[in-house]
Design an enzyme around this catalytic site. Sequence first.
Site, PDB file in Angstrom:
ATOM      1  N   GLN A  21       0.658  -1.317  -0.069  1.00  0.00           N
ATOM      2  CA  GLN A  21       0.079   0.044  -0.001  1.00  0.00           C
ATOM      3  C   GLN A  21       0.782   1.257   0.061  1.00  0.00           C
ATOM      4  OE1 GLN A  21      -2.659  -1.713   3.116  1.00  0.00           O
ATOM      5  NE2 GLN A  21      -4.121  -0.426   2.099  1.00  0.00           N
ATOM      6  N   ARG A  78       3.743  -0.071  12.824  1.00  0.00           N
ATOM      7  CA  ARG A  78       3.410  -1.281  12.385  1.00  0.00           C
ATOM      8  C   ARG A  78       3.514  -1.300  10.866  1.00  0.00           C
ATOM      9  NH1 ARG A  78      -2.148  -3.920  11.011  1.00  0.00           N
ATOM     10  NH2 ARG A  78      -1.062  -6.168  10.357  1.00  0.00           N
ATOM     11  N   HIS A 123       1.280  -9.311   4.592  1.00  0.00           N
ATOM     12  CA  HIS A 123       0.050  -8.330   4.284  1.00  0.00           C
ATOM     13  C   HIS A 123      -0.347  -8.547   2.756  1.00  0.00           C
ATOM     14  CE1 HIS A 123      -2.129  -4.860   6.592  1.00  0.00           C
ATOM     15  NE2 HIS A 123      -2.931  -5.002   5.475  1.00  0.00           N
ATOM     16  N   ASN A 167      -1.957 -10.859   8.451  1.00  0.00           N
ATOM     17  CA  ASN A 167      -2.812  -9.785   8.351  1.00  0.00           C
ATOM     18  C   ASN A 167      -4.018 -10.373   7.827  1.00  0.00           C
ATOM     19  OD1 ASN A 167      -3.543  -7.046   8.975  1.00  0.00           O
ATOM     20  ND2 ASN A 167      -3.999  -7.269   6.601  1.00  0.00           N
ATOM     21  N   GLU A 168      -5.082 -10.600   8.791  1.00  0.00           N
ATOM     22  CA  GLU A 168      -6.529 -10.750   8.308  1.00  0.00           C
ATOM     23  C   GLU A 168      -6.761 -11.866   7.537  1.00  0.00           C
ATOM     24  OE1 GLU A 168      -7.881  -7.266   6.701  1.00  0.00           O
ATOM     25  OE2 GLU A 168      -8.236  -6.170   8.523  1.00  0.00           O
ATOM     26  N   ASN A 308      -7.935  -6.473  14.186  1.00  0.00           N
ATOM     27  CA  ASN A 308      -8.284  -5.277  13.512  1.00  0.00           C
ATOM     28  C   ASN A 308      -9.762  -5.284  13.354  1.00  0.00           C
ATOM     29  OD1 ASN A 308      -5.626  -5.214  12.681  1.00  0.00           O
ATOM     30  ND2 ASN A 308      -5.979  -5.960  10.319  1.00  0.00           N
ATOM     31  N   TYR A 310     -12.948  -2.314  12.456  1.00  0.00           N
ATOM     32  CA  TYR A 310     -13.403  -1.089  11.850  1.00  0.00           C
ATOM     33  C   TYR A 310     -14.896  -0.773  12.298  1.00  0.00           C
ATOM     34  CZ  TYR A 310      -9.236  -0.784   9.210  1.00  0.00           C
ATOM     35  OH  TYR A 310      -7.785  -0.714   9.127  1.00  0.00           O
ATOM     36  N   GLU A 375      -5.113  -2.698  13.887  1.00  0.00           N
ATOM     37  CA  GLU A 375      -5.685  -1.493  13.163  1.00  0.00           C
ATOM     38  C   GLU A 375      -7.110  -1.077  13.468  1.00  0.00           C
ATOM     39  OE1 GLU A 375      -6.404  -2.906   8.884  1.00  0.00           O
ATOM     40  OE2 GLU A 375      -4.268  -3.702   8.823  1.00  0.00           O
ATOM     41  N   GLU A 426      -5.746   1.777  -1.271  1.00  0.00           N
ATOM     42  CA  GLU A 426      -6.777   1.008  -0.757  1.00  0.00           C
ATOM     43  C   GLU A 426      -7.389  -0.043  -1.478  1.00  0.00           C
ATOM     44  OE1 GLU A 426      -7.476   0.678   2.112  1.00  0.00           O
ATOM     45  OE2 GLU A 426      -9.598  -0.036   2.152  1.00  0.00           O
ATOM     46  N   TRP A 427      -6.481  -0.896  -1.877  1.00  0.00           N
ATOM     47  CA  TRP A 427      -6.644  -2.220  -2.417  1.00  0.00           C
ATOM     48  C   TRP A 427      -7.477  -1.990  -3.693  1.00  0.00           C
ATOM     49  CZ3 TRP A 427      -2.945  -4.848  -0.838  1.00  0.00           C
ATOM     50  CH2 TRP A 427      -2.481  -4.941   0.408  1.00  0.00           C
TER      51      TRP A 427
HETATM   52  C1  GAL Z   1      -7.804  -3.735   6.467  1.00  0.00           C
HETATM   53  C2  GAL Z   1      -6.487  -3.850   5.883  1.00  0.00           C
HETATM   54  C3  GAL Z   1      -5.737  -2.669   5.521  1.00  0.00           C
HETATM   55  C4  GAL Z   1      -6.603  -1.473   4.892  1.00  0.00           C
HETATM   56  C5  GAL Z   1      -7.761  -1.494   6.080  1.00  0.00           C
HETATM   57  C6  GAL Z   1      -8.672  -0.493   5.615  1.00  0.00           C
HETATM   58  O1  GAL Z   1      -8.647  -4.797   6.040  1.00  0.00           O
HETATM   59  O2  GAL Z   1      -5.468  -4.795   6.722  1.00  0.00           O
HETATM   60  O3  GAL Z   1      -4.643  -3.008   4.720  1.00  0.00           O
HETATM   61  O4  GAL Z   1      -6.814  -1.586   3.775  1.00  0.00           O
HETATM   62  O5  GAL Z   1      -8.584  -2.552   6.039  1.00  0.00           O
HETATM   63  O6  GAL Z   1      -9.470  -0.856   4.597  1.00  0.00           O
END
Ligand code: GAL
Length: 533
Positions: A21, A78, A123, A167-168, A308, A310, A375, A426-427
Amino acid sequence: MYHYGNFSQNFLWGVSSSAYQIEGAWREDGKGLSIWDKFTHTPGKISEHDTGDVACNSYNKMEDDIAALKKVKVSHYRFSISWPRILPDGTTKYINQAGLNYYKKLLDSLIAANIEPQVTLYHWDLPQALQDVGGWENETIIERFKEYADVLFENLGPKVKLWITFNEPFVITVLGHVQGAHAPGLNDRPDTLPYIVGHNIIKSHAEAWHVYNDKYRASQGGLVSITVNSDWAEPRNPYKQEDYEAARNVFYLGWWAHPIFNGDYSPLVKKSVLDQSLAGGLTKSRLPEFTPEEIKRINGTYDYFGLNHYCSVLAFPVDFGTTQHFEADRGVVVISDRTWLETGSVWLRMTPFGLRRLLKFIKDEYRNPPIIITENGVSENGPVDLNDVHRKYYYEKYINQVLKAYLLDDVNIIGYTAWSLLDNLEWGVGYTERFGLFYVNRTDPDLPRTPKASVSFYSSIISCNGFPDPASGPQECWNPTPTIQNVWSNSTETTQEAQVESMCQLNRSCFLLTSISLFKYLLANTTSGYLSN
Ligand code: GAL
């Protein structure tokens, strides 16, 4: 309501990033190609045809990143290692010294700035050469990952105290191997592939942990764990028992954490996949089994719980008939409550309450492990506004919930990490959704980093080590953000819906939408549909 108080004295305060990223330099100094290099260069995969070829050019702008970290005053940073930068074809046949030197220099610079590194081994940027022989589906990957981990522990370990293997795993598995929205973009076997891939990831994690434990722990004294991602799931209808059960069957945490923290797949995951397999006429479950020796070897391969998080979701059950598909196995659809405050990402609505509940759940479910939030953060899209009130609001409310979990629920929370240091790739949605504390001006070839208002705000929470009670006297470290009404001044439901339309390409934002369209498709094609009940 605010809760006033402080975190523990040696609480870890950090920000997070990942190699693909931010690094750029996709073909510099002997780096091999990763599956994300290939994926972003495949037409139609990423919004605006964005790639990580240059990203934030962190490979060549290390000083700028260190300066940004110093400005936030974090105690730890990180970041992740690009596997093909160290091992261009994924194997130890050739170790790229230039790649190792880059990370050594980064580690030295962090340590000189008094910032503790937390290093993620994986990651998502698998060497393409390994994908060419099956990637995570081929069980020889376990040995490859173990060798890669060994190289990193040996060469970088003396400078690192905190490691994360993966990661995830949920996102790697489901977005990469069920939906095909992430690299390697596979969606042709949603019935079996996620479980094969998941099985190999869990075993690879365990082997890396054992390498560290057996060869390096005594001399290096670090901690190694895995980071799992989880939304908090609430029942869509709090008066329906089946919605409660759906909220517990979302497969976010237990699929990974149960084998590693409790031993073997959870009874819930086993039963869901078995029942659906039998319903489809199979004679056994599509979920692979661990042998008793494997269960023993995997169980306990953690030194802390990496999380992580959100947002929260509302869950309800859906009967997918006899369909053989990962979504049908969990039999759950998740949606958002439209009253929850929107953000720059359609899948992410602000729900601070969920984080406290999730932390308490982890404490109860996995015997109170030390938890590091690796995260947590929020995005915006559209015009640039450096006064990111929504991000201040988000961090204040979420971190205050973490404080409640720590002080009121006795959760053993030892660190918090904001996502992300910089606006970055962002992917699937490219550079359109910005999670950074620092804005990166992509129209300037120098890619300068400019702090948003949330930098000093987050920094003040760090300096206070929490939220000291204003009644205890005047304090300079932290001031509450504006009220919720001021967070998005021009936000309407219509703009959010328009965003959904425009962002619904093959990307993570469509996770929810693809679940719903799958659900609709199945309804149209089965007689025992949910709506007919
Ligand atoms: C997570 C991921 C990050 C970032 C974040 C925000 O799933 O580990 O790389 O993209 O979401 O969408």
